[in-house]
Scaffold this active site. Structure first.
Site, PDB file in Angstrom:
ATOM      1  N   ASP A  10     -27.044  -7.156   7.566  1.00  0.00           N
ATOM      2  CA  ASP A  10     -28.224  -7.980   7.796  1.00  0.00           C
ATOM      3  C   ASP A  10     -27.831  -9.452   7.568  1.00  0.00           C
ATOM      4  OD1 ASP A  10     -31.055  -8.668   7.959  1.00  0.00           O
ATOM      5  OD2 ASP A  10     -30.960  -8.914   5.780  1.00  0.00           O
ATOM      6  N   ASP A  12     -30.380 -12.732   7.159  1.00  0.00           N
ATOM      7  CA  ASP A  12     -31.218 -13.474   6.212  1.00  0.00           C
ATOM      8  C   ASP A  12     -31.472 -12.668   4.943  1.00  0.00           C
ATOM      9  OD1 ASP A  12     -32.055 -15.941   7.872  1.00  0.00           O
ATOM     10  OD2 ASP A  12     -32.416 -14.258   9.223  1.00  0.00           O
ATOM     11  N   THR A  44     -29.682  -7.506  12.597  1.00  0.00           N
ATOM     12  CA  THR A  44     -30.665  -8.487  12.152  1.00  0.00           C
ATOM     13  C   THR A  44     -32.002  -8.368  12.880  1.00  0.00           C
ATOM     14  OG1 THR A  44     -31.049 -10.887  11.945  1.00  0.00           O
ATOM     15  CG2 THR A  44     -29.731 -10.160  13.819  1.00  0.00           C
ATOM     16  N   GLY A  45     -33.020  -8.909  12.254  1.00  0.00           N
ATOM     17  CA  GLY A  45     -34.312  -9.049  12.914  1.00  0.00           C
ATOM     18  C   GLY A  45     -34.357 -10.254  13.829  1.00  0.00           C
ATOM     19  N   LYS A 173     -33.052  -0.516  13.109  1.00  0.00           N
ATOM     20  CA  LYS A 173     -31.620  -0.758  12.940  1.00  0.00           C
ATOM     21  C   LYS A 173     -30.868   0.570  12.842  1.00  0.00           C
ATOM     22  CE  LYS A 173     -32.147  -5.246  10.632  1.00  0.00           C
ATOM     23  NZ  LYS A 173     -31.786  -6.061   9.451  1.00  0.00           N
ATOM     24  N   ASP A 196     -31.759  -6.212   2.687  1.00  0.00           N
ATOM     25  CA  ASP A 196     -32.652  -6.607   1.592  1.00  0.00           C
ATOM     26  C   ASP A 196     -34.120  -6.322   1.845  1.00  0.00           C
ATOM     27  OD1 ASP A 196     -33.883  -9.871   2.115  1.00  0.00           O
ATOM     28  OD2 ASP A 196     -32.714  -8.768   3.580  1.00  0.00           O
ATOM     29  N   SER A 197     -34.493  -5.918   3.078  1.00  0.00           N
ATOM     30  CA  SER A 197     -35.915  -5.803   3.408  1.00  0.00           C
ATOM     31  C   SER A 197     -36.251  -4.454   4.041  1.00  0.00           C
ATOM     32  CB  SER A 197     -36.327  -6.948   4.341  1.00  0.00           C
ATOM     33  OG  SER A 197     -36.180  -8.196   3.687  1.00  0.00           O
ATOM     34  N   ASN A 199     -37.027  -3.680   6.980  1.00  0.00           N
ATOM     35  CA  ASN A 199     -36.393  -3.385   8.267  1.00  0.00           C
ATOM     36  C   ASN A 199     -34.955  -2.884   8.116  1.00  0.00           C
ATOM     37  OD1 ASN A 199     -35.285  -5.862   7.542  1.00  0.00           O
ATOM     38  ND2 ASN A 199     -35.595  -6.830   9.527  1.00  0.00           N
TER      39      ASN A 199
END
Length: 247
Positions: A10, A12, A44-45, A173, A196-197, A199
């Protein structure tokens, strides 16, 4: 001892620090992984245009996962698959955003990003990938979440405690990583996923080794096999050193 062949990172809150920079330590260990034959995949998002400068800075020519799995790239600029969000859903999500004037919203189309300040005039003229809301007013965010949870055809996650991200149902993902493994001849047990999130949770659970950042949301830490240092403390470099290369 298990050999890991694909490292999914990831951006961010994970590879990037709080200034959206790659530390020299993280960059150095990513290069070490590549030199050792590990496929390093940005997951990533962000949309492609937002992720590309990071990939170029690292000198990667490997697969990319963007917009939470809505796009899979065999390498930069080489698109393998795109999964679109139904335009009627986008219009409905936009109408909901308009009912909350203090909430920031954005949406990725295949042509670019649109948001509260610059919205697409005729949404039906665009091909959409992802929609998002942002507010630090948590009760309002939860109110939006409660409403859209009842809608069909949506995959709901976040990339921060203060946002909601919406993709087509089944897009994540994790499903993107499974497709990349199929393309590359890897097994998911050979994948390390770091994030970290929310997603990142599906990928963390589906991978051979799922690692949460020290700054990750609690739910992500609970889903992970291991927790590394924060994104301010070169947590990605620690993952590569301790689990991928085991130096």
């Amino acid at each position: 001892m298990k050999q890991y062949r694909l490292l999914a990172l990831d951006l961010d809150g994970t590879l990037l620090n709080d200034r959206s920079e790659i530390s020299e330590t993280n960059a150095q260990w990513v290069r070490h992984a590549v030199e050792a034959g590990v496929t390093v995949c940005v997951s990533t998002g962000r949309g492609f245009q937002g992720a590309l400068p990071i990939v170029e800075q690292l000198g990667l020519d490997s697969p990319m996962i963007t917009v939470n799995g809505g796009e899979i790239w065999t390498k930069p600029h080489s698109l393998h698959r795109q999964t679109l969000l139904d335009v009627e859903k986008v219009m409905k999500l936009h109408a909901l955003a308009e009912r909350h004037p203090d909430v920031w919203f954005w949406a990725y189309s295949t042509e670019g990003i649109y948001n509260k300040e610059k919205w697409a005039g005729d949404a039906t003229a665009f091909r959409w990938l992802k929609f998002g809301y942002y507010t630090e007013d948590v009760p309002v965010l939860n109110e939006i979440l409660r409403e859209i949870r009842d809608w069909e055809g949506l995959e709901i996650s976040n990339s921060s405690p203060y946002n909601i991200e919406i993709n087509p149902v089944g897009v994540s993902k994790a499903t993107a990583l499974m497709e990349l493994c199929r393309m590359k001849g890897f097994d998911m047990s050979e994948v390390v996923s770091v994030g970290d999130s929310l997603n990142d949770i599906a990928a963390i659970r589906a991978s051979g080794l799922g690692v949460a950042m020290g700054n990750a949301q609690d739910e992500v830490k609970l889903a992970a096999n291991a927790v590394t240092a924060t994104n301010q403390e070169d947590g990605v470099a620690q993952v590569i050193r301790n689990y991928v290369l085991r130096t």
